[in-house]
Design a protein around this motif. Sequence first.
Motif, PDB file in Angstrom:
ATOM      1  N   GLU A 113      41.276  43.097  30.504  1.00  0.00           N
ATOM      2  CA  GLU A 113      40.697  43.144  31.849  1.00  0.00           C
ATOM      3  C   GLU A 113      39.959  41.853  32.162  1.00  0.00           C
ATOM      4  OE1 GLU A 113      37.602  45.835  34.555  1.00  0.00           O
ATOM      5  OE2 GLU A 113      37.875  46.286  32.412  1.00  0.00           O
ATOM      6  N   VAL A 114      39.195  41.354  31.201  1.00  0.00           N
ATOM      7  CA  VAL A 114      38.453  40.106  31.404  1.00  0.00           C
ATOM      8  C   VAL A 114      39.418  38.935  31.569  1.00  0.00           C
ATOM      9  CG1 VAL A 114      36.901  38.448  30.306  1.00  0.00           C
ATOM     10  CG2 VAL A 114      36.371  40.896  30.230  1.00  0.00           C
ATOM     11  N   LEU A 115      40.441  38.866  30.714  1.00  0.00           N
ATOM     12  CA  LEU A 115      41.433  37.788  30.784  1.00  0.00           C
ATOM     13  C   LEU A 115      42.106  37.765  32.155  1.00  0.00           C
ATOM     14  CD1 LEU A 115      43.324  35.604  29.625  1.00  0.00           C
ATOM     15  CD2 LEU A 115      44.709  37.467  28.644  1.00  0.00           C
ATOM     16  N   THR A 116      42.583  38.911  32.595  1.00  0.00           N
ATOM     17  CA  THR A 116      43.282  39.000  33.877  1.00  0.00           C
ATOM     18  C   THR A 116      42.365  38.640  35.041  1.00  0.00           C
ATOM     19  OG1 THR A 116      44.752  40.732  33.040  1.00  0.00           O
ATOM     20  CG2 THR A 116      44.556  40.527  35.427  1.00  0.00           C
ATOM     21  N   THR A 117      41.152  39.182  35.026  1.00  0.00           N
ATOM     22  CA  THR A 117      40.217  38.926  36.122  1.00  0.00           C
ATOM     23  C   THR A 117      39.798  37.465  36.160  1.00  0.00           C
ATOM     24  OG1 THR A 117      39.386  41.184  35.865  1.00  0.00           O
ATOM     25  CG2 THR A 117      38.086  39.688  37.222  1.00  0.00           C
ATOM     26  N   TYR A 118      39.581  36.873  34.986  1.00  0.00           N
ATOM     27  CA  TYR A 118      39.194  35.460  34.925  1.00  0.00           C
ATOM     28  C   TYR A 118      40.303  34.567  35.476  1.00  0.00           C
ATOM     29  CZ  TYR A 118      38.435  30.801  33.026  1.00  0.00           C
ATOM     30  OH  TYR A 118      38.307  29.439  32.901  1.00  0.00           O
ATOM     31  N   MET A 119      41.519  34.790  35.026  1.00  0.00           N
ATOM     32  CA  MET A 119      42.639  33.966  35.490  1.00  0.00           C
ATOM     33  C   MET A 119      42.856  34.131  36.994  1.00  0.00           C
ATOM     34  SD  MET A 119      43.815  32.161  32.952  1.00  0.00           S
ATOM     35  CE  MET A 119      45.414  31.634  33.602  1.00  0.00           C
ATOM     36  N   GLU A 120      42.775  35.356  37.483  1.00  0.00           N
ATOM     37  CA  GLU A 120      42.952  35.591  38.917  1.00  0.00           C
ATOM     38  C   GLU A 120      41.841  34.910  39.719  1.00  0.00           C
ATOM     39  OE1 GLU A 120      43.117  39.816  39.298  1.00  0.00           O
ATOM     40  OE2 GLU A 120      45.274  39.929  38.867  1.00  0.00           O
ATOM     41  N   ALA A 121      40.622  34.966  39.199  1.00  0.00           N
ATOM     42  CA  ALA A 121      39.490  34.353  39.894  1.00  0.00           C
ATOM     43  C   ALA A 121      39.621  32.832  39.908  1.00  0.00           C
ATOM     44  CB  ALA A 121      38.176  34.756  39.221  1.00  0.00           C
ATOM     45  N   MET A 122      40.081  32.242  38.813  1.00  0.00           N
ATOM     46  CA  MET A 122      40.259  30.796  38.771  1.00  0.00           C
ATOM     47  C   MET A 122      41.360  30.353  39.736  1.00  0.00           C
ATOM     48  SD  MET A 122      37.956  29.414  36.895  1.00  0.00           S
ATOM     49  CE  MET A 122      38.655  27.759  36.806  1.00  0.00           C
ATOM     50  N   ARG A 123      42.465  31.105  39.765  1.00  0.00           N
ATOM     51  CA  ARG A 123      43.525  30.751  40.719  1.00  0.00           C
ATOM     52  C   ARG A 123      43.028  30.884  42.158  1.00  0.00           C
ATOM     53  NH1 ARG A 123      47.081  33.299  36.588  1.00  0.00           N
ATOM     54  NH2 ARG A 123      46.577  35.327  37.502  1.00  0.00           N
ATOM     55  N   ALA A 124      42.259  31.935  42.429  1.00  0.00           N
ATOM     56  CA  ALA A 124      41.717  32.140  43.774  1.00  0.00           C
ATOM     57  C   ALA A 124      40.739  31.028  44.151  1.00  0.00           C
ATOM     58  CB  ALA A 124      41.016  33.495  43.853  1.00  0.00           C
ATOM     59  N   ALA A 125      40.102  30.435  43.149  1.00  0.00           N
ATOM     60  CA  ALA A 125      39.147  29.351  43.392  1.00  0.00           C
ATOM     61  C   ALA A 125      39.839  27.998  43.522  1.00  0.00           C
ATOM     62  CB  ALA A 125      38.117  29.301  42.254  1.00  0.00           C
ATOM     63  N   GLY A 126      41.155  27.992  43.393  1.00  0.00           N
ATOM     64  CA  GLY A 126      41.895  26.746  43.595  1.00  0.00           C
ATOM     65  C   GLY A 126      42.455  26.108  42.348  1.00  0.00           C
ATOM     66  N   ALA A 127      42.246  26.716  41.193  1.00  0.00           N
ATOM     67  CA  ALA A 127      42.783  26.148  39.951  1.00  0.00           C
ATOM     68  C   ALA A 127      44.300  26.363  39.879  1.00  0.00           C
ATOM     69  CB  ALA A 127      42.117  26.798  38.744  1.00  0.00           C
ATOM     70  N   THR A 128      44.980  25.426  39.237  1.00  0.00           N
ATOM     71  CA  THR A 128      46.425  25.538  39.037  1.00  0.00           C
ATOM     72  C   THR A 128      46.715  25.449  37.544  1.00  0.00           C
ATOM     73  OG1 THR A 128      46.788  24.411  41.157  1.00  0.00           O
ATOM     74  CG2 THR A 128      48.689  24.622  39.684  1.00  0.00           C
ATOM     75  N   PRO A 129      46.636  26.569  36.829  1.00  0.00           N
ATOM     76  CA  PRO A 129      46.853  26.558  35.376  1.00  0.00           C
ATOM     77  C   PRO A 129      48.268  26.094  35.029  1.00  0.00           C
ATOM     78  CG  PRO A 129      45.854  28.628  36.110  1.00  0.00           C
ATOM     79  CD  PRO A 129      46.306  27.907  37.341  1.00  0.00           C
ATOM     80  N   LEU A 130      48.374  25.367  33.919  1.00  0.00           N
ATOM     81  CA  LEU A 130      49.701  24.963  33.464  1.00  0.00           C
ATOM     82  C   LEU A 130      50.463  26.149  32.884  1.00  0.00           C
ATOM     83  CD1 LEU A 130      49.345  21.437  31.800  1.00  0.00           C
ATOM     84  CD2 LEU A 130      50.047  22.062  34.114  1.00  0.00           C
ATOM     85  N   ARG A 131      49.722  27.169  32.445  1.00  0.00           N
ATOM     86  CA  ARG A 131      50.343  28.423  32.022  1.00  0.00           C
ATOM     87  C   ARG A 131      49.499  29.591  32.506  1.00  0.00           C
ATOM     88  NH1 ARG A 131      52.366  28.627  25.774  1.00  0.00           N
ATOM     89  NH2 ARG A 131      52.715  30.825  26.328  1.00  0.00           N
ATOM     90  N   ASP A 132      50.155  30.622  32.971  1.00  0.00           N
ATOM     91  CA  ASP A 132      49.457  31.830  33.386  1.00  0.00           C
ATOM     92  C   ASP A 132      49.363  32.757  32.183  1.00  0.00           C
ATOM     93  OD1 ASP A 132      48.983  31.202  36.120  1.00  0.00           O
ATOM     94  OD2 ASP A 132      51.114  31.552  36.527  1.00  0.00           O
ATOM     95  N   TRP A 133      48.332  32.535  31.379  1.00  0.00           N
ATOM     96  CA  TRP A 133      48.187  33.235  30.109  1.00  0.00           C
ATOM     97  C   TRP A 133      48.138  34.745  30.273  1.00  0.00           C
ATOM     98  CZ3 TRP A 133      49.017  29.762  26.507  1.00  0.00           C
ATOM     99  CH2 TRP A 133      48.648  28.433  26.724  1.00  0.00           C
ATOM    100  N   ASP A 134      47.675  35.208  31.401  1.00  0.00           N
ATOM    101  CA  ASP A 134      47.532  36.649  31.638  1.00  0.00           C
ATOM    102  C   ASP A 134      48.818  37.326  32.070  1.00  0.00           C
ATOM    103  OD1 ASP A 134      47.324  35.028  33.968  1.00  0.00           O
ATOM    104  OD2 ASP A 134      46.552  36.719  35.110  1.00  0.00           O
ATOM    105  N   LYS A 135      49.821  36.565  32.401  1.00  0.00           N
ATOM    106  CA  LYS A 135      51.060  37.160  32.927  1.00  0.00           C
ATOM    107  C   LYS A 135      52.213  37.148  31.935  1.00  0.00           C
ATOM    108  CE  LYS A 135      49.983  36.076  37.756  1.00  0.00           C
ATOM    109  NZ  LYS A 135      50.442  35.405  39.003  1.00  0.00           N
ATOM    110  N   GLU A 136      51.960  36.671  30.740  1.00  0.00           N
ATOM    111  CA  GLU A 136      53.052  36.589  29.741  1.00  0.00           C
ATOM    112  C   GLU A 136      53.036  37.775  28.796  1.00  0.00           C
ATOM    113  OE1 GLU A 136      52.706  32.863  27.743  1.00  0.00           O
ATOM    114  OE2 GLU A 136      52.774  31.697  29.584  1.00  0.00           O
TER     115      GLU A 136
END
Length: 352
Positions: free
Chosen positions: A329-352
């Motif tokens: 839950e923390v991993l997913t929420t953190y990644m979603e929040a970072m993307r919503a804040a404008g970050a562009t991760p090189l890998r979506d660790w929460d979606k694999e």
Amino acid sequence: MTRYTPALATALAVLLPVSATADSFTATIAAGHPPVFRWIRMISDTFIPTVTAELEKSGHTITFDEQYGGALAKVGEELEAVEAGLAELGTCQSLFDPAKLAVQNVTYYTPFVSADLRKVGEVIDSLHADLPAMTEAYGENGVVYIGAPITIDDYLLMTNFPVESLADLDGRKIAAPGAAINWLSGTGAVGVAGNLTTYYNEIKTGVYDGVLVFASAALPGKLYEVAPYVTRAGLGAQYAGSLCANADWYEGLPDDVKAALKTGADAARDWYTTELETAVGVSLEKMAEAGATVTNAPDAMRAAWAKGMENAAAKWAAELDAQGKPATEVLTTYMEAMRAAGATPLRDWDKE
């Protein structure tokens, strides 16, 4: 003669100075690191003055006893000291206390998300405010999250040899702290556990060929003297800890005192972030002036590095989930929040 009546008594009470009914408070603050570190200086320079000023508005006074540099608790022992009541406040260091603050280490399992330390700090702070899964561990250990997240600036690769592609790392011994060793998987490098106190001498004596480190520590540690090749790979800014309070002490405080602590933590966060952002630029410039070669990793190298890594985040989350800790839950929420804040991760660790 004025007649003394209950109504007059009430009116007089309203007119009395606030200080007549004010309270005095004391609080010991514990930290394992010495004041030379910026995340300790934010306490003395901003948190304490802000809390003091806020309390003065309501007539309260507070006295702080600052115990830093291991005087009361060593690095990684601050949470235990606060939990036991040896200190009312402390720097709860999730990076150095992963057993008790496991989900707080989410950023160290998700590299290549964002080099923006301000963005990481603000997202982590908001998750602590809005996501119960982020604060469960504090309650289980008798402490309360206060704020002032300790963010670490974008990690660099510093080596004693030039790096132009991942192939250059093959067989090389590279030191990294804690979970950051996972970042070397798939690179061909040999990961070695290390820390700032030994990096310089161990590179100099050939124990390893380079380190993963952040600029604001690399400059004062003079790592550019033994590892003059600085590669900015965008491994990402990280979160390492925050101010916490003893739960029993905190719950016994009036609401205006709790509010003052929060205001102080917010002010400390902003001061720390601004100071650190300035320090990063200055550190890179001074290392270059001292003879270091500072380069940006090619996009192809960064993409290959991220793609070739094991998804340590998924494994970490699954293992903690099995222990009843809400890491997924923390991993997913953190990644979603970072993307919503404008970050562009090189890998979506929460979606694999």
